[in-house]
Design an enzyme around this catalytic site. Sequence first.
Site, short mmCIF file in Angstrom:
data_model
loop_
_atom_site.label_atom_id
_atom_site.label_comp_id
_atom_site.label_asym_id
_atom_site.label_seq_id
_atom_site.Cartn_x
_atom_site.Cartn_y
_atom_site.Cartn_z
N VAL A 14 0.86 -1.20 0.00
CA VAL A 14 0.00 0.00 0.00
C VAL A 14 0.89 1.24 0.00
O VAL A 14 1.83 1.34 0.80
CB VAL A 14 -0.91 0.01 1.25
CG1 VAL A 14 -1.77 1.27 1.27
CG2 VAL A 14 -1.76 -1.24 1.33
N GLU A 73 11.89 -8.46 26.49
CA GLU A 73 11.74 -9.82 25.94
C GLU A 73 12.94 -10.18 25.05
O GLU A 73 13.40 -11.32 25.03
CB GLU A 73 10.43 -9.94 25.15
CG GLU A 73 9.20 -9.93 26.06
CD GLU A 73 7.96 -10.49 25.37
OE1 GLU A 73 7.71 -10.15 24.20
OE2 GLU A 73 7.22 -11.26 26.01
P1 FAD Z 1 0.87 -5.96 12.62
O1 FAD Z 1 0.88 -7.20 13.40
O2 FAD Z 1 2.09 -5.09 12.63
O3 FAD Z 1 0.50 -6.33 11.10
C1 FAD Z 1 0.55 -5.40 10.04
C2 FAD Z 1 0.56 -6.15 8.71
O4 FAD Z 1 0.52 -5.19 7.64
C3 FAD Z 1 1.82 -6.99 8.48
O5 FAD Z 1 1.47 -8.21 7.88
C4 FAD Z 1 2.64 -6.14 7.50
O6 FAD Z 1 3.49 -6.91 6.67
C5 FAD Z 1 1.53 -5.48 6.67
N1 FAD Z 1 1.93 -4.21 6.08
C6 FAD Z 1 2.54 -3.16 6.69
N2 FAD Z 1 2.70 -2.14 5.84
C7 FAD Z 1 2.18 -2.54 4.66
C8 FAD Z 1 2.02 -1.89 3.39
N3 FAD Z 1 2.42 -0.64 3.18
N4 FAD Z 1 1.42 -2.58 2.39
C9 FAD Z 1 0.97 -3.86 2.60
N5 FAD Z 1 1.09 -4.51 3.78
C10 FAD Z 1 1.68 -3.86 4.79
N6 FAD Z 1 1.27 -7.66 22.04
C11 FAD Z 1 0.60 -8.48 22.89
O7 FAD Z 1 -0.61 -8.34 23.08
N7 FAD Z 1 1.25 -9.51 23.54
C12 FAD Z 1 2.56 -9.77 23.34
O8 FAD Z 1 3.12 -10.70 23.94
C13 FAD Z 1 3.28 -8.92 22.45
N8 FAD Z 1 4.58 -9.18 22.19
C14 FAD Z 1 5.25 -8.39 21.29
C15 FAD Z 1 6.59 -8.70 21.01
C16 FAD Z 1 7.29 -7.94 20.10
C17 FAD Z 1 8.73 -8.29 19.80
C18 FAD Z 1 6.66 -6.85 19.44
C19 FAD Z 1 7.43 -6.03 18.43
C20 FAD Z 1 5.34 -6.53 19.71
C21 FAD Z 1 4.62 -7.30 20.63
N9 FAD Z 1 3.28 -7.04 20.92
C22 FAD Z 1 2.59 -7.85 21.80
C23 FAD Z 1 2.57 -5.95 20.23
C24 FAD Z 1 1.87 -6.54 18.97
O9 FAD Z 1 2.76 -7.29 18.20
C25 FAD Z 1 1.24 -5.44 18.12
O10 FAD Z 1 0.42 -4.64 18.93
C26 FAD Z 1 0.42 -6.10 16.99
O11 FAD Z 1 1.28 -6.74 16.09
C27 FAD Z 1 -0.42 -5.08 16.24
O12 FAD Z 1 -1.19 -5.79 15.30
P2 FAD Z 1 -1.63 -5.12 13.93
O13 FAD Z 1 -2.56 -6.06 13.26
O14 FAD Z 1 -2.08 -3.72 14.16
O15 FAD Z 1 -0.29 -4.97 13.05
P1 NAD Z 2 7.44 1.02 24.56
O1 NAD Z 2 7.10 2.37 24.07
O2 NAD Z 2 6.49 0.33 25.42
O3 NAD Z 2 8.85 1.07 25.33
C1 NAD Z 2 9.92 1.86 24.87
C2 NAD Z 2 10.90 2.12 26.00
O4 NAD Z 2 12.00 2.86 25.47
C3 NAD Z 2 10.30 2.94 27.14
O5 NAD Z 2 10.58 2.31 28.37
C4 NAD Z 2 11.00 4.29 27.02
O6 NAD Z 2 11.19 4.94 28.26
C5 NAD Z 2 12.34 3.89 26.39
N1 NAD Z 2 12.98 5.01 25.67
C6 NAD Z 2 12.40 5.85 24.78
N2 NAD Z 2 13.31 6.78 24.36
C7 NAD Z 2 14.48 6.49 24.98
C8 NAD Z 2 15.79 7.06 24.95
N3 NAD Z 2 16.06 8.14 24.19
N4 NAD Z 2 16.74 6.51 25.70
C9 NAD Z 2 16.49 5.41 26.48
N5 NAD Z 2 15.28 4.83 26.56
C10 NAD Z 2 14.28 5.35 25.82
O7 NAD Z 2 7.76 0.16 23.23
P2 NAD Z 2 7.82 -1.42 23.02
O8 NAD Z 2 8.55 -2.08 24.12
O9 NAD Z 2 8.31 -1.63 21.62
O10 NAD Z 2 6.29 -1.88 23.11
C11 NAD Z 2 5.35 -1.45 22.12
C12 NAD Z 2 3.98 -2.00 22.44
O11 NAD Z 2 3.96 -3.41 22.28
C13 NAD Z 2 3.55 -1.73 23.87
O12 NAD Z 2 2.18 -1.43 23.91
C14 NAD Z 2 3.79 -3.03 24.59
O13 NAD Z 2 2.92 -3.21 25.68
C15 NAD Z 2 3.53 -4.04 23.48
N6 NAD Z 2 4.31 -5.25 23.75
C16 NAD Z 2 3.75 -6.16 24.60
C17 NAD Z 2 4.45 -7.30 24.93
C18 NAD Z 2 3.84 -8.31 25.88
O14 NAD Z 2 2.67 -8.14 26.25
N7 NAD Z 2 4.52 -9.36 26.27
C19 NAD Z 2 5.73 -7.53 24.38
C20 NAD Z 2 6.28 -6.56 23.52
C21 NAD Z 2 5.55 -5.42 23.22
#
Ligand code: FAD
Ligand code: NAD
Length: 403
Positions: free
Chosen positions: A82, A171
């Site tokens: 997109v 994580e």
């Molecule tokens: P996404 O999962 O990001 O999906 C977006 C989709 O759109 C992807 O398939 C991508 O390829 C596609 N896309 C993007 N741009 C384009 C484009 N321009 N054209 C076509 N396709 C495109 N949340 C929890 O609740 N529990 C957890 O344990 C947790 N762990 C996490 C661990 C990590 C390492 C990270 C990074 C995040 C974690 N989160 C967790 C947060 C969670 O992953 C996000 O909130 C979630 O993925 C959001 O879902 P979404 O459907 O909005 O987008």
């Molecule tokens: P976040 O915004 O939650 O955390 C970013 C961290 O970076 C914050 O603690 C912030 O203080 C720090 N930070 C920002 N600027 C900085 C700087 N200049 N120097 C040093 N530290 C700085 O982002 P995230 O961890 O990527 O999480 C994104 C979302 O995904 C959140 O909503 C989180 O809850 C969710 N998530 C959930 C899980 C889970 O449920 N197990 C796992 C991963 C992510």
Amino acid sequence: MSNKPKIVVLGAGYAGMMTTKRLTQKLGAEEADIVLVNKHNYHYQSTWLHEVAAGTIDVNKVRMLITDVIDTNRVEIVYDTVQEVKKDEQQVILENSELDYDYLVFSLGFEKASFGIPGMEENSMSIESVDKSRLISEHIEHQFARYSSGKETNDDLLNIVVGGSGFTGIEFVGELAEKVPELCRKYDIERSKVRIINVEAAPSILPGFDEELVAYARKSLEDRGVEFRIGTKIQECKPNAFIVGEDNEEIKAGTIVWTGGVQGSSILSKSGFEVFKGKVNVDGDLRVPGYENIFMLGDCSWVMDKENDRPYPPTAQLAIQEADTAANNLAALLRGEQLEDFVFDNKGTVASLGGSHAMGTVFSGYKLYGKTARTMKNVIDNRYLFMLGGPKLVLKKGKLRPF
Ligand code: FAD
Ligand code: NAD
């Protein structure tokens, strides 16, 4: 050409996949055409990307072909990227074509937010997609290989610095704590030579989370060799170092990963949506204010938590639940029925800390630690797979190994 209303779903992440799945269950084939657009032919679990980044999971475990779980007799799948949504023309501009729509579900997920920190975009890696996460694990292994080959002798090459200790950063260092000893054995490098350093601006890791669980997570990670620099703001990112704190201290490393924050897709502002901190504030029924035919879901939207007067944090849990409401509301719009407001049912937060280590809260604040928490994390992940593809998908892609 069909004269049925056309629903176009952008992005096959948690929100897009579950909305599409629910639409195929709720709507009769005669009620609407459904199109799902995604840049790859696979759906991936973003919640497992820190494992890909550390190299503790096989890439193919975290992704699946979209066609393995979405009924292609009901849904047209377009693999394209997109570029822009032309809201007033009801058109989506893709890299290779264009699509018209009657109803749009915008769920393109998250991108890293660097907050204008000098050098961060250019010099750090991030846990944003399958490809970008795999690059991190391959980069780390390459640094170990360079060091052990004798080509590079500076120990700084082995340092891994991670900026930000939100859930993603925590994580990720947890996975690294498990992976680094394995790499040390593989490349004959002493474990003590490798530093995993997590830098956080706030006075604590996981700012705002339960203090007891935070203390548990910190101890668990420190016991396995993770170093924390809390209350230390990253000022700049150089090609081989973070510059931190008031005195501009340099922390050198051969691997630099930024986990300091996320924002919604950059396609939002390119398409002229009103964006606040990288996301769009939505109405109670998840539609974009002023656009009755556009639903904004997952990490692209802010949904207000009215009890606490702030938006819910962007999570997969939230995205999955929003998909149900969006599908119900699309069906209601097609049938001329009343739309419902989204109500979030917070089931808790569980974070893995690598291997069999984890911690978190479930239900209304019940705390879990260690193997019990880790097992619960797997149950949560497997439950999503079950909702998406039933027991077959759980058996194929689920985490079934006991701890
Ligand atoms: P996404 O999962 O990001 O999906 C977006 C989709 O759109 C992807 O398939 C991508 O390829 C596609 N896309 C993007 N741009 C384009 C484009 N321009 N054209 C076509 N396709 C495109 N949340 C929890 O609740 N529990 C957890 O344990 C947790 N762990 C996490 C661990 C990590 C390492 C990270 C990074 C995040 C974690 N989160 C967790 C947060 C969670 O992953 C996000 O909130 C979630 O993925 C959001 O879902 P979404 O459907 O909005 O987008
Ligand atoms: P976040 O915004 O939650 O955390 C970013 C961290 O970076 C914050 O603690 C912030 O203080 C720090 N930070 C920002 N600027 C900085 C700087 N200049 N120097 C040093 N530290 C700085 O982002 P995230 O961890 O990527 O999480 C994104 C979302 O995904 C959140 O909503 C989180 O809850 C969710 N998530 C959930 C899980 C889970 O449920 N197990 C796992 C991963 C992510």
